[in-house]
Write a protein that holds these residues in place. Structure first.
Motif, PDB file in Angstrom:
ATOM      1  N   GLU A  51       1.124  -1.125  -0.016  1.00 39.80           N
ATOM      2  CA  GLU A  51      -0.512   0.109  -0.320  1.00 39.80           C
ATOM      3  C   GLU A  51       0.964   1.314  -0.303  1.00 39.80           C
ATOM      4  OE1 GLU A  51      -3.595   0.041  -0.240  1.00 39.80           O
ATOM      5  OE2 GLU A  51      -3.344  -2.235  -0.378  1.00 39.80           O
ATOM      6  N   ILE A  52       0.766   2.520  -0.395  1.00 42.82           N
ATOM      7  CA  ILE A  52       1.227   3.517  -0.656  1.00 42.82           C
ATOM      8  C   ILE A  52       0.556   4.828  -0.133  1.00 42.82           C
ATOM      9  CG2 ILE A  52       2.614   5.495  -2.649  1.00 42.82           C
ATOM     10  CD1 ILE A  52       2.518   2.228  -4.281  1.00 42.82           C
ATOM     11  N   TYR A  53       1.041   5.193   0.777  1.00 40.43           N
ATOM     12  CA  TYR A  53       0.687   7.169   0.885  1.00 40.43           C
ATOM     13  C   TYR A  53       1.655   7.621   1.766  1.00 40.43           C
ATOM     14  CZ  TYR A  53      -2.413   3.250   3.303  1.00 40.43           C
ATOM     15  OH  TYR A  53      -3.135   2.003   3.373  1.00 40.43           O
ATOM     16  N   GLU A  54       0.809   9.198   0.985  1.00 37.68           N
ATOM     17  CA  GLU A  54       1.539  10.099   0.831  1.00 37.68           C
ATOM     18  C   GLU A  54       1.901  10.708   2.705  1.00 37.68           C
ATOM     19  OE1 GLU A  54       1.675  14.823   0.196  1.00 37.68           O
ATOM     20  OE2 GLU A  54       0.741  13.706  -0.782  1.00 37.68           O
ATOM     21  N   VAL A  66       7.784  14.903   6.624  1.00 36.42           N
ATOM     22  CA  VAL A  66       6.593  15.323   5.497  1.00 36.42           C
ATOM     23  C   VAL A  66       6.773  15.133   3.956  1.00 36.42           C
ATOM     24  CG1 VAL A  66       5.078  17.261   4.521  1.00 36.42           C
ATOM     25  CG2 VAL A  66       5.804  16.838   6.830  1.00 36.42           C
ATOM     26  N   GLY A  67       6.074  14.886   2.671  1.00 37.35           N
ATOM     27  CA  GLY A  67       6.210  14.741   1.506  1.00 37.35           C
ATOM     28  C   GLY A  67       6.631  13.733   1.207  1.00 37.35           C
ATOM     29  N   LEU A 140       8.948  12.395  -2.767  1.00 41.11           N
ATOM     30  CA  LEU A 140       8.177  11.717  -3.777  1.00 41.11           C
ATOM     31  C   LEU A 140       6.539  12.028  -3.732  1.00 41.11           C
ATOM     32  CD1 LEU A 140       8.563   9.693  -5.992  1.00 41.11           C
ATOM     33  CD2 LEU A 140       7.914   7.947  -5.141  1.00 41.11           C
ATOM     34  N   GLY A 141       6.103  11.747  -1.949  1.00 41.43           N
ATOM     35  CA  GLY A 141       4.846  12.272  -2.273  1.00 41.43           C
ATOM     36  C   GLY A 141       4.201  13.564  -2.223  1.00 41.43           C
ATOM     37  N   ILE A 142       4.696  14.649  -2.437  1.00 41.46           N
ATOM     38  CA  ILE A 142       4.722  15.513  -3.227  1.00 41.46           C
ATOM     39  C   ILE A 142       4.494  15.565  -4.479  1.00 41.46           C
ATOM     40  CG2 ILE A 142       4.968  17.797  -4.228  1.00 41.46           C
ATOM     41  CD1 ILE A 142       7.087  17.581  -1.593  1.00 41.46           C
TER      42      ILE A 142
END
Length: 177
Positions: A51-54, A66-67, A140-142
Protein backbone atom coordinates in the motif's frame (compact mmCIF):
# COMPACT_ATOMS: atom_id res chain seq x y z
CA UNK A 1 4.89 21.71 -48.33
CA UNK A 2 6.57 18.50 -47.15
CA UNK A 3 9.19 18.91 -49.88
CA UNK A 4 9.91 22.40 -48.55
CA UNK A 5 10.24 20.98 -45.02
CA UNK A 6 12.58 18.25 -46.24
CA UNK A 7 14.74 20.67 -48.19
CA UNK A 8 14.91 23.02 -45.20
CA UNK A 9 15.95 20.16 -42.93
CA UNK A 10 18.37 18.64 -45.42
CA UNK A 11 19.44 21.14 -48.06
CA UNK A 12 22.33 19.02 -49.31
CA UNK A 13 20.39 15.73 -49.43
CA UNK A 14 23.27 13.99 -47.61
CA UNK A 15 23.80 12.52 -44.16
CA UNK A 16 22.09 15.40 -42.35
CA UNK A 17 18.73 14.10 -43.56
CA UNK A 18 19.07 11.08 -41.29
CA UNK A 19 19.82 13.19 -38.24
CA UNK A 20 16.39 14.80 -37.82
CA UNK A 21 14.39 11.51 -37.89
CA UNK A 22 16.85 10.01 -35.42
CA UNK A 23 16.53 13.05 -33.17
CA UNK A 24 12.72 12.82 -33.29
CA UNK A 25 12.87 9.13 -32.43
CA UNK A 26 15.22 9.69 -29.50
CA UNK A 27 13.15 12.59 -28.18
CA UNK A 28 9.95 10.54 -28.46
CA UNK A 29 11.57 7.65 -26.61
CA UNK A 30 12.87 9.92 -23.83
CA UNK A 31 9.41 11.43 -23.34
CA UNK A 32 7.74 8.01 -23.14
CA UNK A 33 10.40 6.64 -20.77
CA UNK A 34 9.97 9.75 -18.60
CA UNK A 35 6.22 9.24 -18.31
CA UNK A 36 6.68 5.56 -17.44
CA UNK A 37 9.42 6.39 -14.92
CA UNK A 38 7.20 8.98 -13.22
CA UNK A 39 4.42 6.46 -12.60
CA UNK A 40 6.64 3.43 -11.91
CA UNK A 41 7.12 3.97 -8.13
CA UNK A 42 3.39 4.55 -7.75
CA UNK A 43 2.09 1.51 -9.59
CA UNK A 44 4.55 -1.39 -9.58
CA UNK A 45 4.79 -1.67 -5.76
CA UNK A 46 1.01 -2.08 -5.61
CA UNK A 47 1.31 -5.10 -7.88
CA UNK A 48 3.77 -6.52 -5.34
CA UNK A 49 1.32 -6.17 -2.45
CA UNK A 50 2.33 -2.80 -1.01
CA UNK A 51 0.00 0.00 0.00
CA UNK A 52 1.33 3.47 -0.78
CA UNK A 53 0.68 6.55 1.35
CA UNK A 54 1.91 10.13 1.44
CA UNK A 55 3.21 11.49 4.74
CA UNK A 56 1.38 14.71 5.58
CA UNK A 57 2.44 15.37 9.18
CA UNK A 58 5.78 15.72 10.89
CA UNK A 59 5.24 13.22 13.70
CA UNK A 60 7.90 10.85 12.30
CA UNK A 61 10.53 13.45 11.42
CA UNK A 62 13.44 13.40 10.89
CA UNK A 63 13.29 9.67 10.04
CA UNK A 64 10.32 10.08 7.66
CA UNK A 65 9.92 13.70 6.52
CA UNK A 66 6.69 15.35 5.41
CA UNK A 67 6.18 14.82 1.67
CA UNK A 68 7.61 11.30 1.71
CA UNK A 69 5.93 8.24 0.28
CA UNK A 70 5.77 5.18 2.51
CA UNK A 71 5.43 1.64 1.23
CA UNK A 72 3.43 -0.50 3.65
CA UNK A 73 3.33 -4.30 3.50
CA UNK A 74 0.60 -6.22 5.31
CA UNK A 75 1.93 -8.00 8.39
CA UNK A 76 0.56 -10.18 11.15
CA UNK A 77 0.37 -8.33 14.45
CA UNK A 78 2.39 -10.99 16.25
CA UNK A 79 5.38 -10.42 13.88
CA UNK A 80 5.59 -6.71 14.74
CA UNK A 81 8.50 -5.94 17.06
CA UNK A 82 9.51 -2.99 19.19
CA UNK A 83 11.08 -0.36 16.94
CA UNK A 84 9.11 -1.31 13.82
CA UNK A 85 7.28 1.51 12.09
CA UNK A 86 3.66 0.60 11.38
CA UNK A 87 0.72 2.16 9.59
CA UNK A 88 -2.70 1.92 11.20
CA UNK A 89 -6.15 3.34 10.77
CA UNK A 90 -7.37 5.93 13.23
CA UNK A 91 -10.54 8.00 12.88
CA UNK A 92 -10.65 7.54 9.10
CA UNK A 93 -6.97 8.46 8.59
CA UNK A 94 -3.80 6.46 8.21
CA UNK A 95 -1.22 7.09 10.92
CA UNK A 96 2.42 6.02 10.80
CA UNK A 97 4.21 5.66 14.15
CA UNK A 98 6.93 3.55 15.73
CA UNK A 99 5.99 0.62 17.98
CA UNK A 100 7.20 1.12 21.54
CA UNK A 101 5.63 -2.09 22.81
CA UNK A 102 3.60 -4.97 21.38
CA UNK A 103 1.13 -6.14 24.01
CA UNK A 104 0.33 -9.62 22.74
CA UNK A 105 -2.08 -10.53 25.55
CA UNK A 106 -4.13 -7.33 25.20
CA UNK A 107 -3.97 -7.40 21.39
CA UNK A 108 -2.65 -3.86 21.07
CA UNK A 109 0.42 -1.75 20.32
CA UNK A 110 1.83 1.17 22.23
CA UNK A 111 3.09 3.62 19.59
CA UNK A 112 4.86 6.94 19.41
CA UNK A 113 5.82 9.35 16.67
CA UNK A 114 9.58 9.94 16.55
CA UNK A 115 9.05 13.72 16.83
CA UNK A 116 6.57 13.39 19.72
CA UNK A 117 7.72 13.60 23.33
CA UNK A 118 5.28 11.07 24.70
CA UNK A 119 3.65 7.84 23.59
CA UNK A 120 0.28 8.03 21.86
CA UNK A 121 -2.59 8.46 24.30
CA UNK A 122 -4.55 5.48 23.04
CA UNK A 123 -3.13 2.03 22.29
CA UNK A 124 -3.55 0.78 18.72
CA UNK A 125 -5.72 -2.31 18.50
CA UNK A 126 -4.52 -5.16 16.33
CA UNK A 127 -7.56 -4.86 14.05
CA UNK A 128 -6.46 -1.28 13.16
CA UNK A 129 -3.09 -2.46 11.81
CA UNK A 130 -2.60 -1.90 8.08
CA UNK A 131 0.97 -3.16 7.97
CA UNK A 132 4.67 -2.55 8.51
CA UNK A 133 6.41 0.36 6.76
CA UNK A 134 9.03 -1.34 4.61
CA UNK A 135 10.44 1.68 2.81
CA UNK A 136 10.04 5.42 2.45
CA UNK A 137 11.17 7.85 -0.24
CA UNK A 138 11.41 11.55 0.62
CA UNK A 139 9.76 14.12 -1.68
CA UNK A 140 8.04 11.46 -3.81
CA UNK A 141 4.76 12.14 -1.98
CA UNK A 142 4.63 15.65 -3.39
CA UNK A 143 5.19 14.30 -6.90
CA UNK A 144 2.61 11.56 -6.28
CA UNK A 145 0.01 14.17 -5.33
CA UNK A 146 0.69 16.09 -8.51
CA UNK A 147 0.51 13.01 -10.73
CA UNK A 148 -2.60 11.61 -9.05
CA UNK A 149 -4.56 14.81 -9.63
CA UNK A 150 -6.50 15.57 -12.81
CA UNK A 151 -3.83 17.99 -14.06
CA UNK A 152 -1.09 15.37 -13.60
CA UNK A 153 -3.07 12.76 -15.50
CA UNK A 154 -3.77 15.27 -18.28
CA UNK A 155 -0.06 16.11 -18.54
CA UNK A 156 0.79 12.41 -18.69
CA UNK A 157 -1.68 11.85 -21.55
CA UNK A 158 -0.41 14.91 -23.43
CA UNK A 159 3.24 13.92 -22.99
CA UNK A 160 2.48 10.36 -24.09
CA UNK A 161 0.78 11.75 -27.19
CA UNK A 162 3.81 13.96 -27.90
CA UNK A 163 6.16 10.99 -27.57
CA UNK A 164 4.07 8.93 -29.98
CA UNK A 165 3.85 11.83 -32.46
CA UNK A 166 7.64 12.26 -32.44
CA UNK A 167 7.98 8.58 -33.32
CA UNK A 168 5.38 8.93 -36.08
CA UNK A 169 7.19 11.98 -37.46
CA UNK A 170 10.48 10.07 -37.47
CA UNK A 171 8.86 7.18 -39.37
CA UNK A 172 7.30 9.52 -41.94
CA UNK A 173 10.61 11.32 -42.52
CA UNK A 174 12.49 8.02 -42.91
CA UNK A 175 9.94 6.64 -45.39
CA UNK A 176 10.10 9.76 -47.59
CA UNK A 177 13.76 9.02 -48.50
Amino acid sequence: MTDELESALNPSGGKGGKMFPALCSVLGTLILVGVIAAFFPLTVPRLMGYEIYEVVSGSMEPEIPVGSVIYVKAADADTIREGDVIAFGKDGSVVTHRVEENRYVEGEFITKGDANREEDMEPVRYDSLIGRVECHIPVLGIIMSLLAGNAGKLYAVILTGCGVMFHMLATILRNRR
